[in-house]
Scaffold this motif. Structure first.
Motif: not given
Ligand code: ARG
Length: 255
Positions: A243-255
């Motif tokens: 889902l994150s890839g679909k919207y942002f082209g990257q993983d937006v989770r907190c690291k």
């Protein structure tokens, strides 16, 4: 529309003082009813946006997935951003997902789930405009009311004028129309704005970082536990990443 700063601060204070009516539905109540009531704004692309009759966006799709994995149907409610936590305190819905930064002030009034993304507040301006906190001195800045952007812009010294708008998209429009020297908002929204405006605006520095979380009414521990479990599952089974890839082209989770 402009609202004085004092009003925004009062809202936050009132929110903290507003006692919960104690009617928040527990996990058992929700499970039994089969439907969870979720509130968002619907005017904060690409996170939550109402397109005609369709509610969509990263957070809307994420919440739909979480509800599905909890075996629930969803009933969506849309409210102006500044009313969302007040409605939660009056138990008009079970939880809110609307890009709320997890702040100590808000955490006095509601309980936050584990963060569902990490982001920051960024400056966007026209080429030649202020790109850093220091450069905001003597400038006017447009922000959405009730947000961490407002809170953080107020901490920047020397800002000439902070213009507040009920909707973030109206704050962006003020920048585009030349009624403000800069807009401060979410960094991912800023990236979209720059793209959409094709070089008419540029993204400057980040003013602050924040962790974004869903909110339940204070003390609703049983619901919070289920939401966190569903989120953890989504983060680990690949659905969040997709889902994150679909919207942002990257993983937006907190690291
Ligand atoms: N992240 C910012 C905050 O915590 C802005 C959230 C705005 N959300 C929205 N749906 N308009 O205040």
């Amino acid at each position: 529309m402009k609202r004085p700063l004092q009003t925004a601060l009062l809202t936050l204070t009132a929110l903290a003082l507003l006692a919960s009516t104690g009617q928040a539905r527990t996990w058992a109540d929700i499970k039994k009813s089969g439907t969870i009531k979720i509130a968002t704004e619907g005017a904060f692309p690409p996170f939550n946006v109402l397109k005609g009759k369709e509610l969509t966006g990263f957070e809307v799709e994420l919440a739909n997935e979480l509800a599905k994995s909890l075996g629930l149907k969803v009933q969506w409610v849309t409210q102006p951003f500044d009313n969302l936590l007040i409605g939660l305190k009056s138990d008009r819905y079970d939880f809110v997902i609307a890009s709320h930064g997890i702040t100590p002030e808000r955490a006095r009034a509601v309980d936050f789930a584990n963060p569902h993304y990490c982001t920051g507040g960024a400056i966007v301006t026209k080429p030649g405009g202020p790109m850093t906190a220091a450069a905001l001195s003597g400038k006017s800045v447009a922000v959405q009311v009730g947000t961490t952007y407002l809170e953080n812009v107020r901490k920047v010294s020397g800002v000439k004028d902070v213009k507040t708008f009920p909707k973030d998209t109206d704050a962006q429009a003020a920048l585009m129309a030349g009624r403000a020297d800069a807009w401060v908002g979410d960094k991912f929204t800023g990236i979209e704005l720059v793209k959409a405006q094709k070089g008419k605006v540029v993204q400057g520095a980040l003013l602050f970082n924040e962790r974004i979380g869903m909110a339940v009414n204070k003390g609703n521990a049983s619901l919070l536990k289920e939401l966190n479990a569903a989120l953890t599952k989504s983060l680990s089974d690949g659905s969040y990443a997709k889902l994150s890839g679909k919207y942002f082209g990257q993983d937006v989770r907190c690291k």
